[in-house]
Motif scaffolding. Structure first.
Motif, PDB file in Angstrom:
ATOM      1  N   ILE A  92     -29.061  14.895 -18.601  1.00 47.51           N
ATOM      2  CA  ILE A  92     -28.512  16.056 -19.357  1.00 47.51           C
ATOM      3  C   ILE A  92     -26.936  16.212 -18.813  1.00 47.51           C
ATOM      4  O   ILE A  92     -26.142  16.454 -19.575  1.00 47.51           O
ATOM      5  CB  ILE A  92     -28.957  17.236 -19.121  1.00 47.51           C
ATOM      6  CG1 ILE A  92     -30.421  17.033 -19.813  1.00 47.51           C
ATOM      7  CG2 ILE A  92     -28.309  18.553 -19.401  1.00 47.51           C
ATOM      8  CD1 ILE A  92     -31.511  18.187 -19.532  1.00 47.51           C
ATOM      9  N   HIS A 119     -38.869  12.193 -10.105  1.00 46.30           N
ATOM     10  CA  HIS A 119     -38.708  12.106 -11.377  1.00 46.30           C
ATOM     11  C   HIS A 119     -37.485  11.292 -11.691  1.00 46.30           C
ATOM     12  O   HIS A 119     -36.655  11.808 -11.286  1.00 46.30           O
ATOM     13  CB  HIS A 119     -38.731  13.440 -12.241  1.00 46.30           C
ATOM     14  CG  HIS A 119     -38.659  13.308 -13.771  1.00 46.30           C
ATOM     15  ND1 HIS A 119     -39.658  13.771 -14.708  1.00 46.30           N
ATOM     16  CD2 HIS A 119     -37.191  13.181 -14.291  1.00 46.30           C
ATOM     17  CE1 HIS A 119     -39.074  13.389 -15.541  1.00 46.30           C
ATOM     18  NE2 HIS A 119     -37.360  13.316 -15.826  1.00 46.30           N
ATOM     19  N   HIS A 152     -34.534   8.761 -13.911  1.00 46.19           N
ATOM     20  CA  HIS A 152     -33.779   8.209 -14.868  1.00 46.19           C
ATOM     21  C   HIS A 152     -32.988   7.216 -14.484  1.00 46.19           C
ATOM     22  O   HIS A 152     -32.566   7.283 -13.149  1.00 46.19           O
ATOM     23  CB  HIS A 152     -33.153   9.149 -15.869  1.00 46.19           C
ATOM     24  CG  HIS A 152     -34.027  10.195 -16.533  1.00 46.19           C
ATOM     25  ND1 HIS A 152     -34.001  10.546 -17.916  1.00 46.19           N
ATOM     26  CD2 HIS A 152     -34.758  11.171 -15.925  1.00 46.19           C
ATOM     27  CE1 HIS A 152     -34.761  11.642 -18.305  1.00 46.19           C
ATOM     28  NE2 HIS A 152     -35.211  11.959 -17.161  1.00 46.19           N
ATOM     29  N   SER A 196     -39.151   8.423 -16.320  1.00 46.12           N
ATOM     30  CA  SER A 196     -39.233   9.185 -17.353  1.00 46.12           C
ATOM     31  C   SER A 196     -39.314   8.318 -18.932  1.00 46.12           C
ATOM     32  O   SER A 196     -39.153   7.168 -18.693  1.00 46.12           O
ATOM     33  CB  SER A 196     -37.782   9.720 -17.663  1.00 46.12           C
ATOM     34  OG  SER A 196     -37.417  10.254 -19.184  1.00 46.12           O
ATOM     35  N   GLY A 211     -39.006   9.990 -21.631  1.00 42.93           N
ATOM     36  CA  GLY A 211     -37.894  10.690 -22.517  1.00 42.93           C
ATOM     37  C   GLY A 211     -36.540  10.091 -22.620  1.00 42.93           C
ATOM     38  O   GLY A 211     -35.950  10.478 -23.286  1.00 42.93           O
ATOM     39  N   SER A 267     -43.043  10.751 -17.376  1.00 45.45           N
ATOM     40  CA  SER A 267     -43.050  12.001 -18.178  1.00 45.45           C
ATOM     41  C   SER A 267     -43.540  11.635 -19.483  1.00 45.45           C
ATOM     42  O   SER A 267     -43.583  10.669 -19.943  1.00 45.45           O
ATOM     43  CB  SER A 267     -41.445  12.422 -18.367  1.00 45.45           C
ATOM     44  OG  SER A 267     -40.788  11.719 -18.655  1.00 45.45           O
ATOM     45  N   ASN A 280     -43.420  13.989 -23.133  1.00 50.72           N
ATOM     46  CA  ASN A 280     -42.834  15.230 -23.907  1.00 50.72           C
ATOM     47  C   ASN A 280     -43.456  15.346 -25.119  1.00 50.72           C
ATOM     48  O   ASN A 280     -43.783  14.606 -25.845  1.00 50.72           O
ATOM     49  CB  ASN A 280     -41.337  14.746 -24.391  1.00 50.72           C
ATOM     50  CG  ASN A 280     -40.311  14.756 -23.237  1.00 50.72           C
ATOM     51  OD1 ASN A 280     -39.704  15.561 -22.560  1.00 50.72           O
ATOM     52  ND2 ASN A 280     -40.242  13.334 -22.665  1.00 50.72           N
ATOM     53  N   GLU A 339     -44.576  17.273 -20.337  1.00 54.33           N
ATOM     54  CA  GLU A 339     -43.453  18.273 -20.545  1.00 54.33           C
ATOM     55  C   GLU A 339     -43.727  19.210 -21.819  1.00 54.33           C
ATOM     56  O   GLU A 339     -43.710  18.573 -22.864  1.00 54.33           O
ATOM     57  CB  GLU A 339     -42.207  17.319 -20.451  1.00 54.33           C
ATOM     58  CG  GLU A 339     -42.127  16.821 -19.045  1.00 54.33           C
ATOM     59  CD  GLU A 339     -40.561  16.568 -18.840  1.00 54.33           C
ATOM     60  OE1 GLU A 339     -39.684  17.176 -19.392  1.00 54.33           O
ATOM     61  OE2 GLU A 339     -40.434  15.621 -17.936  1.00 54.33           O
ATOM     62  N   TYR A 383     -42.011  22.088 -23.931  1.00 53.81           N
ATOM     63  CA  TYR A 383     -41.314  23.271 -24.069  1.00 53.81           C
ATOM     64  C   TYR A 383     -41.332  24.330 -24.718  1.00 53.81           C
ATOM     65  O   TYR A 383     -40.441  24.882 -25.261  1.00 53.81           O
ATOM     66  CB  TYR A 383     -39.959  22.331 -24.688  1.00 53.81           C
ATOM     67  CG  TYR A 383     -39.507  21.042 -23.861  1.00 53.81           C
ATOM     68  CD1 TYR A 383     -40.433  19.960 -23.922  1.00 53.81           C
ATOM     69  CD2 TYR A 383     -38.301  20.889 -23.237  1.00 53.81           C
ATOM     70  CE1 TYR A 383     -39.962  18.769 -23.284  1.00 53.81           C
ATOM     71  CE2 TYR A 383     -37.707  19.735 -22.682  1.00 53.81           C
ATOM     72  CZ  TYR A 383     -38.723  18.808 -22.772  1.00 53.81           C
ATOM     73  OH  TYR A 383     -38.316  17.512 -22.255  1.00 53.81           O
ATOM     74  N   ARG A 438     -40.502  22.126  -9.726  1.00 53.67           N
ATOM     75  CA  ARG A 438     -39.583  20.960 -10.016  1.00 53.67           C
ATOM     76  C   ARG A 438     -38.258  21.652  -9.958  1.00 53.67           C
ATOM     77  O   ARG A 438     -37.773  22.632 -10.457  1.00 53.67           O
ATOM     78  CB  ARG A 438     -39.919  20.068 -11.419  1.00 53.67           C
ATOM     79  CG  ARG A 438     -38.796  19.368 -11.722  1.00 53.67           C
ATOM     80  CD  ARG A 438     -39.338  18.535 -12.866  1.00 53.67           C
ATOM     81  NE  ARG A 438     -37.895  18.219 -13.813  1.00 53.67           N
ATOM     82  CZ  ARG A 438     -38.027  17.276 -14.543  1.00 53.67           C
ATOM     83  NH1 ARG A 438     -38.941  16.703 -15.052  1.00 53.67           N
ATOM     84  NH2 ARG A 438     -36.813  16.919 -15.490  1.00 53.67           N
ATOM     85  N   GLU A 479     -31.079  16.834 -12.172  1.00 52.31           N
ATOM     86  CA  GLU A 479     -31.215  16.434 -13.480  1.00 52.31           C
ATOM     87  C   GLU A 479     -31.314  17.962 -14.394  1.00 52.31           C
ATOM     88  O   GLU A 479     -30.843  17.830 -15.359  1.00 52.31           O
ATOM     89  CB  GLU A 479     -32.824  15.931 -13.626  1.00 52.31           C
ATOM     90  CG  GLU A 479     -33.138  15.857 -15.086  1.00 52.31           C
ATOM     91  CD  GLU A 479     -34.187  14.913 -15.585  1.00 52.31           C
ATOM     92  OE1 GLU A 479     -34.595  14.158 -14.934  1.00 52.31           O
ATOM     93  OE2 GLU A 479     -34.911  15.068 -16.602  1.00 52.31           O
ATOM     94  N   ASP A 480     -32.025  19.059 -13.841  1.00 55.51           N
ATOM     95  CA  ASP A 480     -31.993  20.076 -14.206  1.00 55.51           C
ATOM     96  C   ASP A 480     -31.084  21.334 -14.162  1.00 55.51           C
ATOM     97  O   ASP A 480     -30.918  22.038 -14.925  1.00 55.51           O
ATOM     98  CB  ASP A 480     -33.678  20.771 -14.003  1.00 55.51           C
ATOM     99  CG  ASP A 480     -34.496  19.896 -14.051  1.00 55.51           C
ATOM    100  OD1 ASP A 480     -34.512  18.856 -15.462  1.00 55.51           O
ATOM    101  OD2 ASP A 480     -35.507  19.766 -13.784  1.00 55.51           O
TER     102      ASP A 480
HETATM  103  N1  KMH Z   1     -34.716  17.298 -18.069  1.00 56.30           N
HETATM  104  C1  KMH Z   1     -35.762  17.891 -18.532  1.00 56.30           C
HETATM  105  C2  KMH Z   1     -35.358  19.112 -19.285  1.00 56.30           C
HETATM  106  C3  KMH Z   1     -37.926  13.599 -19.464  1.00 56.30           C
HETATM  107  O1  KMH Z   1     -37.361  12.906 -18.642  1.00 56.30           O
HETATM  108  O2  KMH Z   1     -38.935  12.922 -19.958  1.00 56.30           O
HETATM  109  C4  KMH Z   1     -36.295  16.815 -19.807  1.00 56.30           C
HETATM  110  C5  KMH Z   1     -36.989  15.688 -19.100  1.00 56.30           C
HETATM  111  C6  KMH Z   1     -37.437  14.631 -20.136  1.00 56.30           C
HETATM  112  O3  KMH Z   1     -37.355  15.618 -17.884  1.00 56.30           O
END
Ligand code: KMH
Ligand code: ZN
Length: 309
Positions: free
Chosen positions: A15, A47, A49, A83, A85, A108, A110, A170, A172, A253, A257-258
């Motif tokens: 992000i 977690h 990426h 991840s 995602g 993860s 989603n 995850e 949302y 968490r 990342e967030d």
């Molecule tokens: N950053 C999170 C809001 C994933 O990596 O699968 C979204 C997330 C998605 O963590």
């Protein structure tokens, strides 16, 4: 007595962009160092990426993961959660490459397709370090983060059934809980379900404690004893919502990342700083942070010896 609390640290994500904070790790050596430091500070799960080592752009290239995963595995015993995602701009085949390659203990997952709107972040005046950053953010006004039932079933089969991964589900939105119930009814997931309630992504739920209360009640109805929940809130709601989650018996968490901040107007210097902060809060509430092996037992993980790192 309150159960052990699992602290997940999401180290870099897809992000935020390098121009937003000098402390966001994107080179492999920085991702490795910050991950190990976060684990030493108390993170139970990392977690993860990857990013392109030259530009910081989110990457799903297994070679980019290979530049830091062995270092992390050698430097700490935290659970590595890869991840699936990736980034909402990647297709599913790209997103799955790292987890298919490294067969992690956790991934993860989603639980629905949705808007994933990052474009408001492009409006803050800043000097962009790399050409890709601003167009990437602005383009999210016409982007669907695709997670169809077929995509979810594919991930459950290839990573869960075939490679023994367990999942950070995850969610949302409220509908994502019903989607998890659907997969439970189809026999494609098995308890305990580790549900990550995700707040604060534009396209998903806003960060509101009342919504969290509702989600917990709903999850109780849908899953009974078969779930545990964790909370992540993007941006400035990260710590208040984590605090509330911990009070309610949930897991938390944190990570860059967030959220890039440690306090109003103050950038976090590292992932470990956020982990330390949340750890102090939850310990002040009388919770004890789970060790990685305690989390492995709680979540039914296959063990660090069964990953291909
Ligand atoms: N950053 C999170 C809001 C994933 O990596 O699968 C979204 C997330 C998605 O963590
Ligand atoms: Zn992520």
């Amino acid at each position: 007595m309150m159960s052990k609390i699992i602290v997940t640290c999401a180290v870099t994500g897809s992000i935020h962009t390098p121009s937003m904070s000098p402390h966001l790790p994107w080179r492999p050596e920085d991702i490795a160092r910050q991950s190990i430091d976060a684990a030493k500070a108390g993170a139970t799960i990392l977690h993860l990426h990857a990013r392109d080592p030259d530009t910081g752009r989110p990457s799903a290239d297994p070679a980019h993961f290979a530049a830091f995963l062995p270092q992390i595995a050698a430097g700490c015993d935290a659970v590595m959660n890869l991840s699936t995602g990736g980034s909402a701009v990647m297709n599913l085949d790209e997103r799955l490459r790292p987890a298919l390659h490294f067969c992690p203990e956790m991934c993860s997952l989603n639980m629905g397709s949705m808007n994933f709107a990052l474009y408001p972040m492009a409006d803050k005046p800043r000097d962009w370090r790399f050409d890709w950053e601003e167009p990437f953010l602005r383009g999210t006004d016409d982007l669907v983060f695709k997670n169809t039932p077929r995509d979810i079933a594919d991930i459950l089969r290839r990573l869960g059934q075939e490679r023994g991964a367990r999942f950070e589900f995850e969610c949302y939105d409220i509908g994502h809980l019903y989607m998890l119930r659907h997969f439970a009814d189809r026999g494609l997931v098995r308890p305990p379900y580790f549900i990550q309630f995700v707040f604060g992504v534009l396209g998903g739920m806003g960060a509101d404690p009342d919504t969290l209360d509702h989600l917990i009640r709903l999850a109780d109805k849908l899953f009974g004893e078969d779930f545990m929940f964790s909370v992540l809130a993007a941006g400035r709601h990260q710590l208040p919502m984590a605090t509330r989650a911990a009070e309610l018996g949930g897991h938390v968490r944190v990570g860059l990342e967030d959220n890039l901040m440690i306090a109003r107007g103050e950038l976090a210097r590292s992932n470990a700083q956020q982990v330390t902060h949340v750890r102090e809060i939850v310990e002040g509430q009388g919770r004890t942070v789970a060790t990685p092996d305690e989390a492995r037992a709680l979540l039914g993980l296959k063990g660090a010896g069964k990953v291909a790192v």
